[in-house]
Design an enzyme around this catalytic site. Structure first.
Site, mmCIF file in Angstrom:
data_model
loop_
_atom_site.group_PDB
_atom_site.id
_atom_site.type_symbol
_atom_site.label_atom_id
_atom_site.label_comp_id
_atom_site.label_asym_id
_atom_site.label_seq_id
_atom_site.Cartn_x
_atom_site.Cartn_y
_atom_site.Cartn_z
ATOM 1 C CE LYS A 215 -4.417 1.080 2.236
ATOM 2 N NZ LYS A 215 -5.241 0.516 1.172
ATOM 3 C CD GLU B 28 -8.089 -6.927 1.523
ATOM 4 O OE1 GLU B 28 -8.861 -6.695 2.459
ATOM 5 O OE2 GLU B 28 -7.959 -6.189 0.539
HETATM 6 P P1 0O2 Z 1 -6.393 0.002 -2.716
HETATM 7 O O1 0O2 Z 1 -5.031 -0.426 -2.416
HETATM 8 O O2 0O2 Z 1 -6.460 1.367 -3.340
HETATM 9 O O3 0O2 Z 1 -7.184 -1.016 -3.480
HETATM 10 P P2 0O2 Z 1 -12.404 -0.335 3.375
HETATM 11 O O4 0O2 Z 1 -10.994 0.091 3.088
HETATM 12 O O5 0O2 Z 1 -12.986 0.255 4.599
HETATM 13 O O6 0O2 Z 1 -13.316 -0.167 2.147
HETATM 14 P P3 0O2 Z 1 -11.725 -2.849 4.621
HETATM 15 O O7 0O2 Z 1 -12.746 -3.221 5.654
HETATM 16 O O8 0O2 Z 1 -10.410 -2.365 5.106
HETATM 17 O O9 0O2 Z 1 -12.415 -1.872 3.569
HETATM 18 O O10 0O2 Z 1 -11.414 -4.085 3.720
HETATM 19 P P4 0O2 Z 1 -12.190 -4.654 2.502
HETATM 20 O O11 0O2 Z 1 -13.650 -4.428 2.581
HETATM 21 O O12 0O2 Z 1 -11.729 -6.061 2.421
HETATM 22 O O13 0O2 Z 1 -11.685 -3.785 1.266
HETATM 23 C C1 0O2 Z 1 -10.386 -3.390 1.061
HETATM 24 C C2 0O2 Z 1 -10.045 -3.393 -0.425
HETATM 25 O O14 0O2 Z 1 -11.035 -4.050 -1.218
HETATM 26 C C3 0O2 Z 1 -9.977 -1.996 -1.033
HETATM 27 O O15 0O2 Z 1 -8.717 -1.471 -0.800
HETATM 28 C C4 0O2 Z 1 -10.197 -2.278 -2.516
HETATM 29 O O16 0O2 Z 1 -9.032 -2.812 -3.124
HETATM 30 C C5 0O2 Z 1 -11.228 -3.375 -2.454
HETATM 31 N N1 0O2 Z 1 -12.577 -2.798 -2.450
HETATM 32 C C6 0O2 Z 1 -13.474 -2.839 -1.444
HETATM 33 N N2 0O2 Z 1 -14.614 -2.246 -1.800
HETATM 34 C C7 0O2 Z 1 -14.471 -1.812 -3.061
HETATM 35 C C8 0O2 Z 1 -15.324 -1.126 -3.994
HETATM 36 O O17 0O2 Z 1 -16.473 -0.780 -3.715
HETATM 37 N N3 0O2 Z 1 -14.789 -0.856 -5.218
HETATM 38 C C9 0O2 Z 1 -13.528 -1.211 -5.579
HETATM 39 N N4 0O2 Z 1 -13.107 -0.906 -6.807
HETATM 40 N N5 0O2 Z 1 -12.702 -1.862 -4.724
HETATM 41 C C10 0O2 Z 1 -13.160 -2.154 -3.477
HETATM 42 P P5 0O2 Z 1 -8.449 0.099 -0.720
HETATM 43 O O18 0O2 Z 1 -8.351 0.501 0.707
HETATM 44 O O19 0O2 Z 1 -9.432 0.836 -1.562
HETATM 45 O O20 0O2 Z 1 -7.004 0.203 -1.286
#
Ligand code: 0O2
Length: 205
Positions: free
Chosen positions: A45, A137
């Site tokens: 990240k 993850e």
């Molecule tokens: P990156 O590196 O930009 O992809 P949260 O961060 O609160 O949404 P949480 O609970 O930490 O979620 O974990 P979760 O739900 O497993 O989701 C984490 C990652 O899943 C996100 O990373 C995305 O890569 C993917 N993801 C989750 N929801 C969506 C969505 O609605 N659309 C898309 N395109 N991807 C999603 P990050 O943090 O965005 O980082």
């Protein structure tokens, strides 16, 4: 905070897991069998995203190691929905990986329309000061789900998380179209696999 030092084990985890998971694909190809893994990508990240998420989720920086589950991220992309189960089983059966959490956003899609299967795993990295556990993850999704998520992710970036309603609605319809495409592809899966076998046999001849 020395970010380079802190993130080094996560970079190591991503590099090792990419090699290990790509190894499955090679093995399936060697025996001319359909590989449940189409491709594997990974990233550590970026620091601005870490800071942003830490702020959003109220995670103190000295607790990132235990509370931020996606400092190291691996993405496994599959051709068919059925492949996702196979990949999950391959991961669950490994002795070097311990699954600590699973989030099934396929059975239970997100409000945005996002579908993917997430595994949060513990993965040991051997550093010069001994073994260190890292949280990684692993996102497992089909190519159609990946296509949708990639576009939606960049739109989210462009609109800084505030996608206009009409585009949001269109994205939801696109997510359903991708889901439908996965269903259609599953139906003709047998035929595609047969074609792949023929192709591989020809390549070997
Ligand atoms: P990156 O590196 O930009 O992809 P949260 O961060 O609160 O949404 P949480 O609970 O930490 O979620 O974990 P979760 O739900 O497993 O989701 C984490 C990652 O899943 C996100 O990373 C995305 O890569 C993917 N993801 C989750 N929801 C969506 C969505 O609605 N659309 C898309 N395109 N991807 C999603 P990050 O943090 O965005 O980082």
């Amino acid at each position: 905070m020395d970010w380079d030092l802190f993130l080094t084990p996560y970079k190591q985890a991503v590099d090792e897991l990419k090699i290990k998971l790509r190894g499955y694909r090679e093995q399936y190809e060697r025996v001319s069998e359909h590989s449940p893994i189409e491709f594997v990508t990974g990233r550590v990240k970026p620091i601005p995203s870490i800071l942003d998420k830490a702020r959003r989720k109220n995670i103190p920086l000295n607790q990132l190691q235990t509370q931020m589950q996606d400092l190291a991220g691996i993405r496994v992309t599959c051709q068919f929905v059925e492949d996702i189960k196979t990949v999950i089983e391959l991961i669950r059966n490994r002795s070097d990986i311990t699954v600590v959490e699973e989030r099934d956003y396929i059975a239970d899609k997100k409000e945005s329309g996002y579908r993917s299967y997430h595994l949060v795993v513990n993965y040991p990295v051997h550093t010069i000061s001994g073994e260190q556990m890292t949280l990684v993850e692993i996102q497992v999704r089909t190519m159609a789900m990946n296509f949708w998520a990639t576009i939606e992710h960049s739109l989210n970036y462009k609109y800084e998380g505030r996608i206009p309603k009409e585009i949001k609605d269109r994205l939801q319809r696109a997510a359903e179209a991708a889901f439908h495409l996965d269903g259609e592809m599953s139906q003709i899966r047998g035929e595609i696999q047969e074609a792949h076998r023929h192709f591989m046999e020809k390549k070997i001849d």
